[in-house]
Design an enzyme around this catalytic site. Sequence first.
Site, PDB file in Angstrom:
ATOM      1  N   TRP A 106      89.007  81.977  -6.503  1.00  0.00           N
ATOM      2  CA  TRP A 106      87.664  82.258  -6.207  1.00  0.00           C
ATOM      3  C   TRP A 106      86.622  81.929  -7.347  1.00  0.00           C
ATOM      4  CZ3 TRP A 106      86.372  83.681  -1.751  1.00  0.00           C
ATOM      5  CH2 TRP A 106      87.421  84.435  -0.964  1.00  0.00           C
ATOM      6  N   ASP A 175      82.250  87.821 -11.505  1.00  0.00           N
ATOM      7  CA  ASP A 175      82.911  88.237 -10.201  1.00  0.00           C
ATOM      8  C   ASP A 175      83.925  89.237 -10.412  1.00  0.00           C
ATOM      9  OD1 ASP A 175      83.672  88.511  -7.923  1.00  0.00           O
ATOM     10  OD2 ASP A 175      84.417  86.366  -7.504  1.00  0.00           O
ATOM     11  N   LYS A 199      87.237  95.147  -1.160  1.00  0.00           N
ATOM     12  CA  LYS A 199      88.335  95.091  -1.774  1.00  0.00           C
ATOM     13  C   LYS A 199      88.537  96.683  -2.560  1.00  0.00           C
ATOM     14  CE  LYS A 199      88.490  90.895  -1.075  1.00  0.00           C
ATOM     15  NZ  LYS A 199      87.850  89.739  -1.958  1.00  0.00           N
TER      16      LYS A 199
HETATM   17  C1  LIG Z   1      87.191  88.451  -1.557  1.00  0.00           C
HETATM   18  C2  LIG Z   1      86.641  87.734  -3.104  1.00  0.00           C
HETATM   19  C3  LIG Z   1      85.545  87.080  -3.007  1.00  0.00           C
HETATM   20  C4  LIG Z   1      84.764  86.750  -1.678  1.00  0.00           C
HETATM   21  O1  LIG Z   1      84.143  87.964  -1.198  1.00  0.00           O
HETATM   22  P1  LIG Z   1      83.372  87.810   0.195  1.00  0.00           P
HETATM   23  O2  LIG Z   1      82.573  89.075   0.113  1.00  0.00           O
HETATM   24  O3  LIG Z   1      84.093  87.792   1.325  1.00  0.00           O
HETATM   25  O4  LIG Z   1      82.368  86.682  -0.045  1.00  0.00           O
HETATM   26  C5  LIG Z   1      85.204  86.466  -4.226  1.00  0.00           C
HETATM   27  N1  LIG Z   1      85.707  86.807  -5.402  1.00  0.00           N
HETATM   28  C6  LIG Z   1      86.773  87.384  -5.355  1.00  0.00           C
HETATM   29  C7  LIG Z   1      87.227  87.710  -6.772  1.00  0.00           C
HETATM   30  C8  LIG Z   1      87.326  87.915  -4.240  1.00  0.00           C
HETATM   31  O5  LIG Z   1      88.163  88.715  -4.476  1.00  0.00           O
END
Ligand SMILES: *Cc1c(COP(=O)(O)O)cnc(C)c1O
Length: 364
Positions: A106, A175, A199
């Site tokens: 990511w 993030d 998540k």
């Molecule tokens: C799943 C995830 C993303 C992407 O998320 P989306 O909402 O599908 O764009 C980005 N960063 C991390 C750490 C993730 O687990």
Amino acid sequence: MGQAHDRVFNFSAGPGVLPVEVLEQARDGMMNWQGAGTSVMEMSHRGKWFMGIYEEAVADLRALLGVPDGYQVLFLQGGASSQFTMVPMNFLSEGGSADYAVTGSWGKKALQAAKIEGKINVVYDGKETGYDRAPSYGDLELSPGSDYFHFTLNETIQGVDYLADPSLDATVVCDMSSNILSRRIDVSKYALIYAGAQKNCGPAGATIVIVRDDMLERTPDGLPGMFDYRVQSESGSMLNTPPCWAIYVCGLVFKHWLRNGGIEAVERRNEEKAAKLYAAIDGSDGFYVGHAVPESRSRMNVPFKLADEDLTAEFIAEAAENGMVELKGHRSIGGARASIYNAFPMEGVEALTSFMADFRSRRG
Ligand SMILES: *Cc1c(COP(=O)(O)O)cnc(C)c1O
């Protein structure tokens, strides 16, 4: 497995498992929300009902995470992936640069998106060790004068977590998609936090953004409103129709954890679950091999391999037959991955570790 509603143990990395109680509440509110005679999906986002839901969700998230004054909480759309672009659009200045640390897939995607917007310095890339660890913050050589520092607190695919908040003399953008709400954090260490809800917070469709007020003064003029944090903040996440249902369910999740001891209790349970699972890996005489080094082990996503990789498909299929699903590792690294988000029960971890021991005794 005798769980409520005949549900299986769901190890999905995302969208991830939600508390049963929340699903029941959402179900009950589906036809007729609190006597309104309509569901949350069908009411005006600017009406008093939804505004109440929205404001409570914001207040409850603030309470759960201890968001201090001087920060705004937004619910945007486009997932964490849109934040990969929105962050540099708003904060990477003309002629300036930003620092990125890459500890997994990511972070790499965030980096690629940012490079389109301007100059980026990569201050850490875990490629050499196969993305199996996070650096210590103190070892990062941040560039003087950079516009911000971006990192991924928990890498969902590699199961790599810094396991601490940064304490850096920098504008820190994080993030937190796969571990927000999983442990206590000190929000004041961050200038901006973002997280896709699916998540650990709720359904896909809502993206949580926690942004420090001074950041909103840094956005350049002329950005399209949808991609401008200041405009989004001024409109209270309602520049357009927000993801009402997703926000509503996130709000139910926040209330659920507030009723169940808050983040401190969540954190304790997560530590116990992760410790149990890693102990099963470590105690397997090399039959199962974890991906991340012990100092960087995620408590949310536990990728591991079977030393005899030919057994992987059988392991995953047999687990599924026994009510443990979504254990297949991400296609980029293979193996197995058990995601054990907040709502994942300890009984599910116990079921998996028993199965792992049993599988090993038969096939080891
Ligand atoms: C799943 C995830 C993303 C992407 O998320 P989306 O909402 O599908 O764009 C980005 N960063 C991390 C750490 C993730 O687990």
